[in-house]
Design an enzyme around this catalytic site. Structure first.
Site, mmCIF file in Angstrom:
data_model
loop_
_atom_site.group_PDB
_atom_site.id
_atom_site.type_symbol
_atom_site.label_atom_id
_atom_site.label_comp_id
_atom_site.label_asym_id
_atom_site.label_seq_id
_atom_site.Cartn_x
_atom_site.Cartn_y
_atom_site.Cartn_z
ATOM 1 C CB CYS A 133 -0.982 -0.015 1.164
ATOM 2 S SG CYS A 133 -2.343 1.188 0.971
ATOM 3 C CG ASP A 202 -5.687 2.128 7.621
ATOM 4 O OD1 ASP A 202 -4.976 1.311 6.999
ATOM 5 O OD2 ASP A 202 -6.037 3.223 7.155
HETATM 6 C C1 RUB Z 1 -4.201 3.184 3.405
HETATM 7 C C2 RUB Z 1 -3.452 2.224 4.251
HETATM 8 C C3 RUB Z 1 -2.167 2.740 4.870
HETATM 9 C C4 RUB Z 1 -2.490 3.281 6.265
HETATM 10 C C5 RUB Z 1 -1.303 4.014 6.864
HETATM 11 O O1 RUB Z 1 -5.435 2.683 2.966
HETATM 12 O O2 RUB Z 1 -3.850 1.114 4.519
HETATM 13 O O3 RUB Z 1 -1.226 1.711 4.998
HETATM 14 O O4 RUB Z 1 -3.576 4.184 6.192
HETATM 15 O O5 RUB Z 1 -1.023 5.167 6.105
HETATM 16 P P1 RUB Z 1 -6.333 3.599 1.972
HETATM 17 P P2 RUB Z 1 -0.285 6.408 6.785
HETATM 18 O O6 RUB Z 1 -5.490 3.867 0.765
HETATM 19 O O7 RUB Z 1 -7.545 2.763 1.705
HETATM 20 O O8 RUB Z 1 -6.678 4.867 2.736
HETATM 21 O O9 RUB Z 1 0.986 5.875 7.336
HETATM 22 O O10 RUB Z 1 -0.075 7.392 5.665
HETATM 23 O O11 RUB Z 1 -1.167 6.940 7.861
#
Ligand code: RUB
Length: 332
Positions: A133, A202
């Site tokens: 991701c 998340d």
């Molecule tokens: C995003 C996702 C990221 C976390 C952490 O999912 O799973 O790994 O949100 O991101 P989506 P961060 O694309 O569905 O929002 O470290 O930027 O908070």
């Protein structure tokens, strides 16, 4: 009055729509945008009495809260900003929200760079890191490593269905990191070349389970089988306080067309229209990785074995949390 029946500034509506549509995405970025939206609501409020102002702020928070259910950074951000609402007059209340939102956003930024340097300490010259991701917390670790002069390479899983891996690949290339993009199904094969798996979160539950983009748990299981350590980079705003009292984290289910669009569906059903009940697609956006597959959770307070994270959670959030946007004054 907006489509959701709340009396909120149009700019808040726009932010909510952008979060729901994933134009604003990723847990930290969502939290930042939500805090900014509350400040905008405060600045643009036409309320002439303190109770009306407070009602509008809670309505704005509720509008933002209802966009996506899994990233706890969103309710944590809303709670934090609303908890700072203080004053006798509309002007005082407004100033308190604007200041609190600013402070929140500044702290978010600082926390990310702090955890970045903790995460970078786990990396050595020549290490190959596999990502899943697009996580700004995970990337903060890689950015800090690059700034320290550590030579790293990345294997980036494309991350179906939304291909957030491409955002990660673009960012890493900007920093000069050699990147190999792979399809998700190739992870096991390429783990032979990886020294680390590095992902974001998340939400993190009280037992140390990590809720992150769908596919994270499968990757973590494979990494354990291959003996590759799994690091989760997550600011403490990702800690889910409700899980201390037995609540579970809701996993968002998104539109099946992200997996199977109309054209692909038509190709499968040979043009028979979308009434084919025997063909469905499912699209859970996140999954849960049990703590036994995670080696370390890297936060702005240092790194923790996942099983100990509850101690930090209790320290930062106490035992119970309030949902200020659910108070009766909203509808009253
Ligand atoms: C995003 C996702 C990221 C976390 C952490 O999912 O799973 O790994 O949100 O991101 P989506 P961060 O694309 O569905 O929002 O470290 O930027 O908070």
């Amino acid at each position: 009055m907006d489509d959701r029946g709340h009396d909120v500034a149009p700019a808040v509506e726009t932010t909510a729509d952008e979060i729901a549509a994933m134009e604003i995405r990723g847990a930290a970025t969502i939290a930042d945008a939500a805090a900014e939206a509350l400040a905008i609501q405060a600045e643009r409020s036409d309320a002439d009495r303190p109770d009306a102002f407070e009602r509008q702020l809670r309505a704005a928070a509720k509008t933002l809260y209802e966009t996506r259910p899994t990233a706890v950074s969103l309710p944590n951000a809303l709670r934090y900003v609303l908890a700072g609402m203080d004053g006798e007059t509309v002007a005082e209340l407004r100033a308190s929200i604007v200041d609190r939102a600013e402070e929140f956003r500044r702290d978010l930024d600082r926390a990310q760079s702090k955890l970045g340097s903790v995460g970078a300490n786990r990396l050595r010259d020549g290490d190959v890191v596999m990502t899943h991701c697009h996580s700004t917390d995970a990337l903060a670790c890689l950015e800090a490593a690059v700034e320290d002069g550590t030579e790293i390479e990345a294997i980036v899983k494309e991350t179906r269905p939304r291909l957030q891996g491409h955002i990660t690949a673009g960012q890493l290339r900007e920093w000069g990191v050699p990147v190999t993009v792979i399809v998700d199904g190739a992870a096991r094969r390429y783990l032979d070349r990886a020294d680390h798996v590095l992902v974001g979160a998340d939400s993190i539950a009280a037992d140390g389970s990590v809720i992150n983009k769908i596919g994270t748990s499968g990757l973590a299981v494979l990494a354990r089988e291959r003996g590759v350590p799994v690091t989760v980079a997550a600011q403490t705003i990702k800690l889910h306080p409700d899980t201390m009292t037995g609540h579970t984290v809701e996993i968002e289910r998104r539109d099946e067309r992200e997996v199977l669009d109309e054209e692909a569906r038509a190709a499968i059903t040979d043009g028979v229209d979308g009434t084919d009940d025997g063909l469905t697609a499912e699209n859970p956006a996140f999954d849960v990785t049990p703590p036994r597959y995670v080696d370390a959770i890297v936060t702005e307070h240092g790194q923790f074995p996942p099983e100990t994270i509850v101690t930090l959670m209790r320290e930062l959030f106490g035992e119970t949390v309030d949902e200020p946007w659910e108070r009766s004054e909203i509808t009253g």
